[in-house]
Every structure is written in C-alpha cells, then in structure tokens.
Design a protein around this motif. Sequence first.
Motif, short mmCIF file in Angstrom:
data_model
loop_
_atom_site.label_atom_id
_atom_site.label_comp_id
_atom_site.label_asym_id
_atom_site.label_seq_id
_atom_site.Cartn_x
_atom_site.Cartn_y
_atom_site.Cartn_z
N ALA A 1 1.68 1.89 -3.59
CA ALA A 1 0.50 2.08 -4.02
C ALA A 1 0.25 2.07 -5.67
O ALA A 1 -0.28 3.08 -6.16
CB ALA A 1 0.00 3.33 -3.47
N THR B 1 -5.41 2.23 2.37
CA THR B 1 -4.27 2.79 1.99
C THR B 1 -3.12 2.54 3.07
O THR B 1 -3.53 1.90 4.09
CB THR B 1 -4.59 4.50 1.96
N ALA C 1 0.80 -1.33 0.05
CA ALA C 1 0.08 -0.06 0.07
C ALA C 1 0.86 1.24 -0.05
O ALA C 1 0.26 2.46 -0.29
CB ALA C 1 -0.73 -0.08 1.17
N PHE D 1 -4.04 -1.41 -2.57
CA PHE D 1 -4.05 -0.38 -2.86
C PHE D 1 -3.41 0.22 -4.15
O PHE D 1 -2.34 0.04 -4.09
CB PHE D 1 -4.32 0.59 -1.71
N PRO E 1 -10.55 3.24 1.25
CA PRO E 1 -10.82 4.18 0.30
C PRO E 1 -12.43 4.75 0.57
O PRO E 1 -13.18 3.73 0.38
CB PRO E 1 -10.60 3.63 -1.12
#
Length: 477
Positions: free
Chosen positions: A74, A351, A71, A317, A357
Amino acid sequence: MKRRKRITTSLLLLSILLMTLSCKNQDKSQELQDAVVKVDYLNESEADFDKRMAWWRDARFGMFIHWGPYAVPAGTHKGEKIKGIGEWIMERGKIPIAEYENYARAFNPVDFNADAWAKLMKDAGMKYVVITSKHHDGFALWDSKVSSYDMVDFTPYGKDILKQLSEACRTYGIKFGTYHSIMDWHHPMAQGDTYTGNRDITEEDKIEFEAYLEQYLKPQVKELITAYDTDILWFDGEWVKEFTHDQGKALYQYVRELKPDIIINNRVDKGRQGMQGMNKEDADYAGDFGTPEQEILEQASSLDWESCMTMNDTWGFKSYDHNWKSTSTLVHNLIDIVSKGGNYLLNVGPTAEGLIPEPSVTRLTEMGSWLAVNGEAIYNSQRFQNNFKQGESIRFTKTKGTNTLYAITLEKPESVLTIKHMVPEPNSSIQLLGHPGDLEWDYNETSGLSIHLPEDLLSGWNDTTYAWTFKITGKEI
Ligand code: FHN
C-alpha cells in the motif's frame, strides 16, 4: 465363391466411394471452417462496428478497479514510502521478483464481497467494470491454468476473484471487462529479467517476447474470455520495445476470433499517443476506442474514446494518498466527457483486505444520486455536432437520434439563463430535471433562448447540487 467375391468387390468399391465422399466432405467442412474462422476483424464494416459498440457508447460511465498484491504494501516498502502510483511499487521500489512474491503470498482479502462491489457500481450509475486481471506485476486475479502465480495457487485466500465478480456483475446487469497488461515484470520471457532497467533489450529478448505472447499471454487472455465471458478487454503496457505493431494487430484479431462481439481498447496495439490516449495517424492501428489517461480531450471527437481517471492520485491502493477529488469535480468530469462524445472510466483501488476505500464509496454514491435524476442526459446520449459547450459552465448533450436536447449548467445560474446553439420548438415545454413543472422561456434569433428561473427554485441550489440539467425539445444550431 465368385458371387461372394463379386459382392465383396462391390462392397469394396462402395466403401472406397463412401470414403472418397467422406474425405471430400471433410475437406469441404475444413474449407468452410477455415472460411468461417478467417474473418478479417481488422477491416470490419462501419455498420458492424457501430452495432458492436452500441451498448458501450450508451453506457457512458464505468468503474476501473486496480487491485493486486501491491495493495499489501500500500505504498510503503521496508518502512520507506515509495513515490508514484501504488501499483508500480515493485518497479519504483526496485523490489526483486522473489521479494515481491511475498506480498502475493500475504494477499488475503477476507473482506472481499463481490456482491457489495457490484451493488456499489449499480448505485453509482456505472454500467460496466474493468478490473485488472493481471497488472504489470504479472499476478493473476483468477485461477489460471497457465500459471500458478495467481489468486488460487499463490495466496492464502485461495479463491478466484474474477469468477466471483463476473457473476455478481451479471446479477446486477453490469458488463464485465478485464484490464490485461502486455508488459509482465514477473514472466522471464517478458520483462521478468529486464524490468529493473539494468540493461538494454536484445534481439533475443524480442524473440523470447514473441514466445511469451503465444505461449503465455494469449492462453491467459483465452481463459478470461472463455471462463468469464469478458465483454471488454482493456490492454495496457503496450509501450514496451519488445512489442510490435504487427503483434498488436495479431493480438486484436486473436481476441476477436475468440469472441467476435468483444470490445478492445487501443492499447492492444502501438497507436496510442501517450497519456493523450488517441491513436497516431501514421498507420492503421488496432483498437476500438482511444484511452486518454488522467485527462479529458480538449475538443469533442467523432471517434470512440474513454477517459480513465483516478479519484485520488493513485490507481492501486496507497494507505497515505488522501488527495481525493470532490464529487462535484467527478460529476463535472463526467458531464464534460459525455458532451465531447466520450466515456468515463473512474478508478477505485481496493485495500488488501478487499474493501473499496470509504472516500471512494461516498463519492460514487453521491454521483449515483445525481445520475438518478439527470442520467437521461448522460446515458444513450450523443454529443452536439457543432458546439459541445457554451462558455466554461454549460455543456450540451442530446438523446441519441431525437430532438430532445439538454443544457447542463455546472454552476448555479442567474435568474435568466441564456442558451445559444439551440432553437426550441414553438410552444414546447422546458423542464429542469428533478423539479416538477414547466419553466417560462422565450426565444429570439438575436439573444437566443432565455429560460426564466424563479427565486424559490434558485434557492434550492446547494453544495450537493453539482449541476442542473435543462431539458429542451428543439434543434441544435
Ligand atoms: O502503467 C499503467 C498504470 O499502472 C495504470 O494501470 C494506468 C491506467 O490506465 N495505465 C498505465 C499507465 O499509462
């Protein structure tokens, strides 16, 4: 002296007798212990299997969580957008282990709030959660005593995620499960030195992998069960060549001996037919349910199965994946899956800061609102034996073991809704869930059941209706 000697002899004889008896008792208790431990969980009775699976079958809807150091980048590594699913960035980006570890060192989810996550599951109508305890990258989201490559020893955050989340889930009555990858790109005795695919595996790799399973994977799995009382073990990464069918059966037996009523997916072994997810039939593979991935079985199945899906296109993510499925699509997926006898495991990818999210939160909240009205057709339900659907826009379910039937329309119906595949009981009432009052209906063998929908009711259908559930007492045909 003699007498004393006689007494001593008697005492000696008595102590030998007692020692012999206690040895016999010890042998007996060991035999008993062996007898207790050696339950053959791979040949469980149908009745025991059904009892163990009951809560999971009734639950129907769970949250999948893919969360870890991936994450942090990302989806972008050294300024380059890396194609594919976010949790595969280490492999797709060909990131060396030492370099990827820096993402773990930077993993600091200061906004993580376990209670808020568990409350969201509850509000969404989800009954269980499966979170990545360790994904393919080998990083542990808990305080493992077997490794320091974990949340407590390797990150600035320094706290045990699974401890916090398992406790929050218990508070909200959510069953707690963990995803655990058999493949491990970090451990040198697993795929740590071959994950870049730059060489074929050798017999030596296979020998080392067996040692990895016994000395590392199983001890970590034991930690998950003993420390967090895991209800579901969701294995993955079983496709690696080093992992064998015999090791899969042994792993299943090992986990069940640790917690006999735990539920384990079919990726504990080698039976899965790719993304279709159900087991091949060329051998007796271990695992309690099939795992279609990013797809739904075409037909209903009498086997236990769970379709796992993302809400956008990635599990872990990615900052630039905005391809979110609509809430209508997610609700229709749930209805379609349940009408075919399956469960829906819907993923969120939090995240690096520890936030789910917003688009995921919105969709889950909207799904929860629909389930608050229509959930009786989903939870504790079973599929129709003969027809799970009528055309493409009607699905059927029924409350387990009853004559309460549900016809769920995925589109706004006409003023007369004609239903086949069921015969209402004479003089019984038919309702639309969420709307007071009984509906007018008639039935004849030729045209079937006709439910008459007044205009003022039909005018209530809007973009957030998603699907209507009609409740009928009768029998399926
Ligand atoms: O490789 C994994 C992938 O990252 C993800 O975890 C999915 C979810 O089930 N399983 C594997 C792909 O089949």
